[in-house]
Motif scaffolding. Structure first.
Motif, PDB file in Angstrom:
ATOM      1  N   UNK A 209       2.762   1.560   3.377  1.00 55.64           N
ATOM      2  CA  UNK A 209       3.426   0.256   3.427  1.00 55.64           C
ATOM      3  C   UNK A 209       2.897  -0.614   4.575  1.00 55.64           C
ATOM      4  N   UNK A 210       1.572  -0.718   4.663  1.00 52.24           N
ATOM      5  CA  UNK A 210       0.914  -1.465   5.734  1.00 52.24           C
ATOM      6  C   UNK A 210       0.612  -2.889   5.243  1.00 52.24           C
ATOM      7  N   UNK A 211       0.945  -3.878   6.078  1.00 56.29           N
ATOM      8  CA  UNK A 211       0.668  -5.278   5.734  1.00 56.29           C
ATOM      9  C   UNK A 211      -0.725  -5.710   6.189  1.00 56.29           C
ATOM     10  N   UNK A 212      -1.172  -5.197   7.333  1.00 55.01           N
ATOM     11  CA  UNK A 212      -2.499  -5.526   7.852  1.00 55.01           C
ATOM     12  C   UNK A 212      -3.136  -4.253   8.382  1.00 55.01           C
ATOM     13  N   UNK A 213      -4.309  -3.894   7.820  1.00 58.01           N
ATOM     14  CA  UNK A 213      -5.014  -2.680   8.230  1.00 58.01           C
ATOM     15  C   UNK A 213      -6.331  -3.091   8.885  1.00 58.01           C
ATOM     16  N   UNK A 214      -6.518  -2.740  10.156  1.00 57.17           N
ATOM     17  CA  UNK A 214      -7.719  -3.095  10.912  1.00 57.17           C
ATOM     18  C   UNK A 214      -8.513  -1.818  11.175  1.00 57.17           C
ATOM     19  N   UNK A 215      -9.741  -1.773  10.640  1.00 54.18           N
ATOM     20  CA  UNK A 215     -10.632  -0.619  10.843  1.00 54.18           C
ATOM     21  C   UNK A 215     -12.038  -1.178  11.039  1.00 54.18           C
ATOM     22  N   UNK A 216     -12.384  -1.455  12.284  1.00 53.81           N
ATOM     23  CA  UNK A 216     -13.622  -2.183  12.558  1.00 53.81           C
ATOM     24  C   UNK A 216     -14.685  -1.247  13.131  1.00 53.81           C
ATOM     25  N   UNK A 234      -7.103   3.769   2.223  1.00 56.74           N
ATOM     26  CA  UNK A 234      -6.685   2.467   2.751  1.00 56.74           C
ATOM     27  C   UNK A 234      -5.981   1.658   1.664  1.00 56.74           C
ATOM     28  N   UNK A 235      -6.530   1.713   0.450  1.00 56.40           N
ATOM     29  CA  UNK A 235      -5.922   0.984  -0.672  1.00 56.40           C
ATOM     30  C   UNK A 235      -4.501   1.467  -0.917  1.00 56.40           C
ATOM     31  N   UNK A 236      -4.317   2.789  -0.853  1.00 56.73           N
ATOM     32  CA  UNK A 236      -2.975   3.349  -1.029  1.00 56.73           C
ATOM     33  C   UNK A 236      -2.042   2.905   0.101  1.00 56.73           C
ATOM     34  N   UNK A 237      -2.568   2.834   1.329  1.00 57.38           N
ATOM     35  CA  UNK A 237      -1.736   2.519   2.499  1.00 57.38           C
ATOM     36  C   UNK A 237      -1.209   1.097   2.458  1.00 57.38           C
ATOM     37  N   UNK A 238      -1.962   0.161   1.904  1.00 60.56           N
ATOM     38  CA  UNK A 238      -1.609  -1.254   1.959  1.00 60.56           C
ATOM     39  C   UNK A 238      -0.515  -1.614   0.964  1.00 60.56           C
ATOM     40  N   UNK A 239       0.297  -2.591   1.337  1.00 62.32           N
ATOM     41  CA  UNK A 239       1.278  -3.162   0.415  1.00 62.32           C
ATOM     42  C   UNK A 239       0.526  -3.957  -0.668  1.00 62.32           C
ATOM     43  N   UNK A 240       1.201  -4.365  -1.733  1.00 63.19           N
ATOM     44  CA  UNK A 240       0.486  -5.060  -2.819  1.00 63.19           C
ATOM     45  C   UNK A 240      -0.337  -6.262  -2.366  1.00 63.19           C
ATOM     46  N   UNK A 241       0.074  -6.985  -1.320  1.00 62.49           N
ATOM     47  CA  UNK A 241      -0.708  -8.141  -0.849  1.00 62.49           C
ATOM     48  C   UNK A 241      -1.281  -7.870   0.535  1.00 62.49           C
ATOM     49  N   UNK A 292      -4.591  -2.426 -20.729  1.00 63.84           N
ATOM     50  CA  UNK A 292      -4.818  -3.231 -19.516  1.00 63.84           C
ATOM     51  C   UNK A 292      -3.649  -4.141 -19.211  1.00 63.84           C
ATOM     52  N   UNK A 293      -3.020  -4.709 -20.237  1.00 62.61           N
ATOM     53  CA  UNK A 293      -1.970  -5.687 -19.955  1.00 62.61           C
ATOM     54  C   UNK A 293      -0.680  -5.000 -19.487  1.00 62.61           C
ATOM     55  N   UNK A 294      -0.645  -3.623 -19.574  1.00 57.44           N
ATOM     56  CA  UNK A 294       0.553  -2.924 -19.103  1.00 57.44           C
ATOM     57  C   UNK A 294       0.433  -2.480 -17.653  1.00 57.44           C
ATOM     58  N   UNK A 295      -0.772  -2.660 -17.027  1.00 57.89           N
ATOM     59  CA  UNK A 295      -0.983  -2.130 -15.678  1.00 57.89           C
ATOM     60  C   UNK A 295      -0.394  -3.011 -14.586  1.00 57.89           C
ATOM     61  N   UNK A 296      -0.054  -4.255 -14.893  1.00 56.44           N
ATOM     62  CA  UNK A 296       0.396  -5.185 -13.857  1.00 56.44           C
ATOM     63  C   UNK A 296       1.684  -4.694 -13.196  1.00 56.44           C
ATOM     64  N   UNK A 297       1.615  -4.560 -11.908  1.00 56.88           N
ATOM     65  CA  UNK A 297       2.805  -4.189 -11.143  1.00 56.88           C
ATOM     66  C   UNK A 297       3.159  -2.720 -11.187  1.00 56.88           C
ATOM     67  N   UNK A 298       2.292  -1.854 -11.826  1.00 56.90           N
ATOM     68  CA  UNK A 298       2.647  -0.427 -11.915  1.00 56.90           C
ATOM     69  C   UNK A 298       2.776   0.205 -10.538  1.00 56.90           C
ATOM     70  N   UNK A 299       1.822  -0.062  -9.659  1.00 56.59           N
ATOM     71  CA  UNK A 299       1.851   0.608  -8.343  1.00 56.59           C
ATOM     72  C   UNK A 299       3.105   0.222  -7.564  1.00 56.59           C
ATOM     73  N   UNK A 300       3.387  -1.073  -7.499  1.00 61.16           N
ATOM     74  CA  UNK A 300       4.575  -1.519  -6.774  1.00 61.16           C
ATOM     75  C   UNK A 300       5.832  -0.942  -7.408  1.00 61.16           C
ATOM     76  N   UNK A 301       5.829  -0.866  -8.765  1.00 67.55           N
ATOM     77  CA  UNK A 301       6.991  -0.315  -9.458  1.00 67.55           C
ATOM     78  C   UNK A 301       7.179   1.162  -9.112  1.00 67.55           C
ATOM     79  N   UNK A 302       6.060   1.936  -9.062  1.00 70.55           N
ATOM     80  CA  UNK A 302       6.171   3.360  -8.731  1.00 70.55           C
ATOM     81  C   UNK A 302       6.717   3.537  -7.314  1.00 70.55           C
ATOM     82  N   UNK A 303       6.129   2.774  -6.379  1.00 64.57           N
ATOM     83  CA  UNK A 303       6.552   2.897  -4.985  1.00 64.57           C
ATOM     84  C   UNK A 303       8.026   2.527  -4.812  1.00 64.57           C
TER      85      UNK A 303
END
Length: 617
Positions: A209-216, A234-241, A292-303
């Protein structure tokens, strides 16, 4: 150092395997060319010629591990490094993140590969500038991680030299740092919002549930396969936006399916919503393929579904690292989002309310679900009963992904069962009462009789106890009388000793001339008033002092042989006349009588010296 041959690559892999086995550092995902170059550099510094010899060096010298890790993990960082990218983060990225969230909604930031902490504190200053220090303390949590414990220890101190803070403005130094001695220390009230911890990007679970991930400038040390693995985490760690901020030496051209570029030049990316990597990628088998049209919002819905589940649930990885904790588990067992990524063994829930690790290990090894019944848990003054389900999580190819632990509250069922049993017992009791009223009356009479007998027995026991107490009291009184007699005898003895001491003091005072008593080491044990008058030395100054070290007008050369002869011979008696100087500084003659001091057992315990001035003729 001699150039190593290509055949030594196998030996180099054995070095990596030894590091992983002995210290838990897995460097197999790092780029071989740069990794091998740094290990060789350290070998050259220690004078070791082969990888096999270097493993021997590591086995006998534990401090060599720290030196090697410092060589491999080059921690190069600074405040607001690459200022153009940080300016873009301040002016464009942060306002967008804040605009998408409510004025009191928490913000979670992850600084991965934080080194000495400058990057984490740069983020803290950025957010404090944007929303104010008070809101920063209330809303923002910055998780700063690294594999280098030494770097983390430095970061936790939050103290930097003038050279470290050269790039900061006067306003930033004044507003966010306190000068302590010669070092600049980050403000303590803001420091509490920055949490440092060890995290291996390759092996450990990501923070969620990370909003900003910095890995430089960290990914560039890994090979392509490992980079892919880390980016999926990293993709898993970040929030949808959520936003990913990389270093200028890193690109995501091969990972456009999971990240969208916001500013490619400054390496700022946003998590792609319709990417194939999701929650199931880390903790559970994948769901069947959908259109494909059913995938929208699946990750946020699962979380959201997992977090809002009405029963406490914890998910651990195959390596028993805590991957997910839902809201019910946090409330029930005192957990928090900070516990995500920690080993299960470090959490209290691993051993209470039940020894969880044993069952997790059994489910993982046997690959079957387990059920633990009648688990009691006291929470907030009340008792809760759980039935714990431990389920292994397998992929389609039967590969172990992790273990899910679900706590089902069965308190209501247990209470219902207890109520039914109680009601059944009441019915049975009522039936028996109706059928056997006379028997109950007889039983009651017998019980009353038994109670009377018990009271009589108790009374006898009390009487016996009272007699024992009286006897004990008499014994104590007798003992007290004996102690009183002893005390009186001791008091009389003390008075006798006082009289003897007073008598001896009178004798010493009454002896004409100076009387000195010494022990076998020539230390003065008695010094009478005549000696004080003769030599001008007080009794408390003389007693305990070596006779020959006493600064008086007696000639030591003539005195020493006489005293030693008296100490050696019990029958020795001597009288001599010595030239001396009295306390007034006048020359005088002293008549000295010296003899042995006899002990009651017939041995010598010192000597007696009697001194008096010889009057002028």
């Amino acid at each position: 150092m001699t150039e190593l041959s290509p055949e030594s690559d196998g030996e180099f892999e054995s070095v990596l395997a030894y590091l992983k086995e002995s210290r838990g550092f897995d460097f197999t995902g790092y780029k071989r060319s740069s990794l091998m170059r740094r290990v060789r550099r350290r070998m050259a510094q220690t004078g070791v010629a082969s990888y096999g010899e270097y493993i021997d060096q590591l086995q006998v010298n534990a401090e060599e591990f720290a030196a090697l890790f410092n060589t491999i993990l080059i921690n190069v960082t600074g405040f607001f490094r690459d200022s153009d990218a940080w300016d873009h983060l301040r002016e464009d990225v942060l306002p967008a993140i804040l605009a998408e969230r409510g004025p009191e909604e928490p913000i979670r930031v992850w600084s991965a590969g934080c080194a000495g902490g400058q990057e984490a504190y740069s983020l803290a200053m950025l957010f404090a500038d944007a929303i104010g220090p008070e809101a920063f303390r209330q809303r923002v949590k910055i998780y700063a991680t690294d594999v280098d414990e030494e770097a983390l220890a430095q970061a936790r101190q939050a103290a930097y030299t003038p050279a470290d803070v050269e790039g900061l403005s006067e306003r930033q130094l004044e507003q966010y740092f306190e000068l302590q001695g010669s070092r600049y220390c980050f403000r303590k009230d803001l420091r509490r919002s920055v949490i440092f911890g060890r995290n291996d990007l390759v092996q450990d679970a990501p923070i969620s549930r990370i909003d900003l991930l910095v890995c430089r400038n960290t990914l560039m040390y890994f090979n392509a396969e490992t980079q892919t693995k880390i980016l999926e985490r990293f993709h898993f760690a970040l929030t949808p936006r959520g936003v990913l901020f990389l270093g200028k030496a890193e690109m995501l051209l091969s990972h456009t399916r999971i990240f969208e570029p916001l500013d490619l030049k400054r390496r700022v990316f946003r998590k792609a919503l319709h990417s194939p990597v999701g929650y199931h990628h880390f903790v559970s088998p994948p769901l069947p393929q959908r259109r494909a049209h059913d995938d929208s919002g699946w990750q946020e819905l699962r979380e959201s579904a997992f977090s809002a589940s009405p029963v406490p649930q914890i998910v651990v990885t195959e390596g028993e690292v805590t991957a997910l904790i839902n809201q019910q588990a946090e409330a029930a067992f005192g957990l928090s989002e900070r516990d995500v990524g920690r080993p299960l063994r470090d959490l209290d829930v691993s051993y209470r309310p039940v020894a969880l690790r044993v069952h997790v290990e059994q489910a993982r090894l046997e690959r079957r679900s387990l059920r633990i019944k009648d688990v009691e848990w006291r929470r907030g003054g009340e008792t809760v009963w759980y039935e714990v389900h431990v389920n292994p999580l397998l992929s389609d190819d039967k590969r172990m992904l992790g273990v899910s632990v679900v706590f089902h509250d069965v308190s209501w069922a247990r209470q219902l069962r207890a109520d039914l049993e109680h009601a059944n017992r009441q019915l049975e009791s009522a039936y028996e009462e109706l059928q056997s009223t006379n028997e109950e009356l007889e039983t009651t009479n017998e019980e009353l009789q038994s109670t009377v007998e018990e009271l009589e027995t108790t009374n006898e026991e009390l009487q016996s106890t009272n007699e024992e107490l009286e006897t004990m009291n008499e014994e104590l009184q007798s003992t007290n009388d004996e102690l009183q007699t002893i005390n009186d005898a001791m008091r009389e003895r003390s008075l006798e000793l006082d009289e003897v001491n007073e008598f001896l003091e009178s004798v010493l005072t009454s002896i004409p001339g100076g009387l000195v008593v010494i022990d076998r080491e020539m230390r003065i044990k008695a010094w009478n008033r005549g000696a004080e008058d003769l030599w001008g030395v007080r009794r408390d100054e003389a007693e305990g002092t070596h006779l020959l070290n006493l600064d008086i007008g007696l000639p030591v050369t003539d005195l020493r042989p006489v005293v030693r002869e008296a100490l050696a011979d019990l029958d020795y008696r001597a009288q001599i006349v010595l030239d001396a100087v009295n306390r007034r500084g006048r020359a005088t003659k002293i008549r000295l009588q010296c003899g042995a001091l006899h002990a009651p057992n017939g041995t010598s315990q010192g000597a007696l010296l009697v001194m008096e001035e010889v009057p002028d003729a």
